[in-house]
Motif scaffolding. Structure first.
Motif: not given
Length: 295
Positions: A25-30, A52-53, A161-177
């Motif tokens: 599924a991750g590779k389809v997004k790639v 989900t993708t 606590a942060f006002r800056c740019k953040v990425h909220y939690p998401a799953y990275y398919f390469g390392t399964m985290d």
């Protein structure tokens, strides 16, 4: 919360099989998603039922792929309402699943050619030839889903606590985290020719998350990783919280195992404290220029 405790060796066969399923599924997004920095375009997103993708550009309409770990099926759906489901069952090999996966994409009108070689996986057999991995333990899968939902809550608490740019939690398919990232806004090129790493690390950041362990570190754990990387915390050990957390110089990361996190009366708060303490130590060693403006 002890009933959600799960280490990698307890479900290695299932973890490896599902890791490879999700890579498809991750590779389809790639292949189909507009490119973004830090590989943000290839992440999968946690929902109550699984991963989900999100929307992916399709040939005639956008579509999504949901790994539903409560109903134990993969759900393909396009913008025209076309739906195809693939059951997740024990005994189905990666090669057999890949055939079903390709067929489902064709049925919803968006056939996609992907790289069949696994990413960042210790036993890399091409998807269409992999009959070795074929396990699916429903009990373990549900525990892993609960682990991720718990981890999401701790990360979301930390990020408030942060006002800056953040990425909220998401799953990275390469390392399964399942990972979140805080950015300083300051450029920091990786400096080495690496097609994956130089896109992931191009500005100063602090990454933290949860992953279920692997063959080199078999315990499910929370982690925190500053970039640029640090190899020592220079006498700041007393600042690292909670007391069972540690810094591993060889990995350049902070760690708190899931088992240790669950041993505290308020595990979610302790995990959030762990992320914060690692960030505070990082700032003592390599302070961000505009830190006062982003907190």
């Amino acid at each position: 919360m002890e009933d959600i405790y799960l280490d990698y060796p307890e479900w290695q066969d299932t973890a490896d099989t599902v890791h490879l399923f999700l890579q498809m599924a991750g590779k389809v997004k790639v292949e189909r998603s507009p490119k973004r920095s830090q590989w943000a375009h290839v992440r999968l997103y946690l929902v109550p039922d699984g991963l989900t993708t999100g929307l992916i550009p399709g040939d005639s309409s956008p579509f999504s792929i949901l790994f539903n770990f409560r109903e134990h099926q993969v759900e393909f759906m396009n913008g025209d309402g076309k739906k195809v489901n693939i059951p997740l069952e024990d005994g189905v090999s990666v090669a057999a699943f890949y055939g079903q996966f390709v067929s489902a994409l064709e049925q919803i009108g968006s056939p996609t050619l992907i790289n069949v070689h696994p990413q960042e996986f210790y036993d890399p057999l091409e998807f269409d030839k992999d009959d070795k991995h074929h396990s699916y333990d429903k009990v373990a899968i549900r525990k892993w889903l609960e682990n991720m939902l718990f981890a999401y809550g701790a990360m979301a608490r930390y990020l408030t606590a942060f006002r800056c740019k953040v990425h909220y939690p998401a799953y990275y398919f390469g390392t399964m985290d399942l990972t979140c990232i805080v950015f300083s806004g300051e450029p920091a090129p990786f400096g080495k020719k690496d097609p994956v790493m130089e896109k992931a690390f191009d500005e100063r950041l602090y990454e933290c998350g949860f992953w279920p362990g692997d063959i080199s570190f078999p315990q499910a754990a929370f982690f925190a990783m500053p970039y640029p990387f640090i190899e020592t915390i220079r006498g700041n050990e007393s600042l690292l919280q909670p007391d069972k957390a540690l810094f591993k110089p060889e990995k350049k990361e902070f760690f708190l195992t899931l088992k240790d996190a669950l041993s505290y009366p308020d595990p979610e708060q302790k995990v959030a404290e762990f992320f914060k303490s690692g960030f505070d130590i990082f700032q003592k060693i390599k302070r961000w220029e505009n830190i006062d403006n982003i907190l």
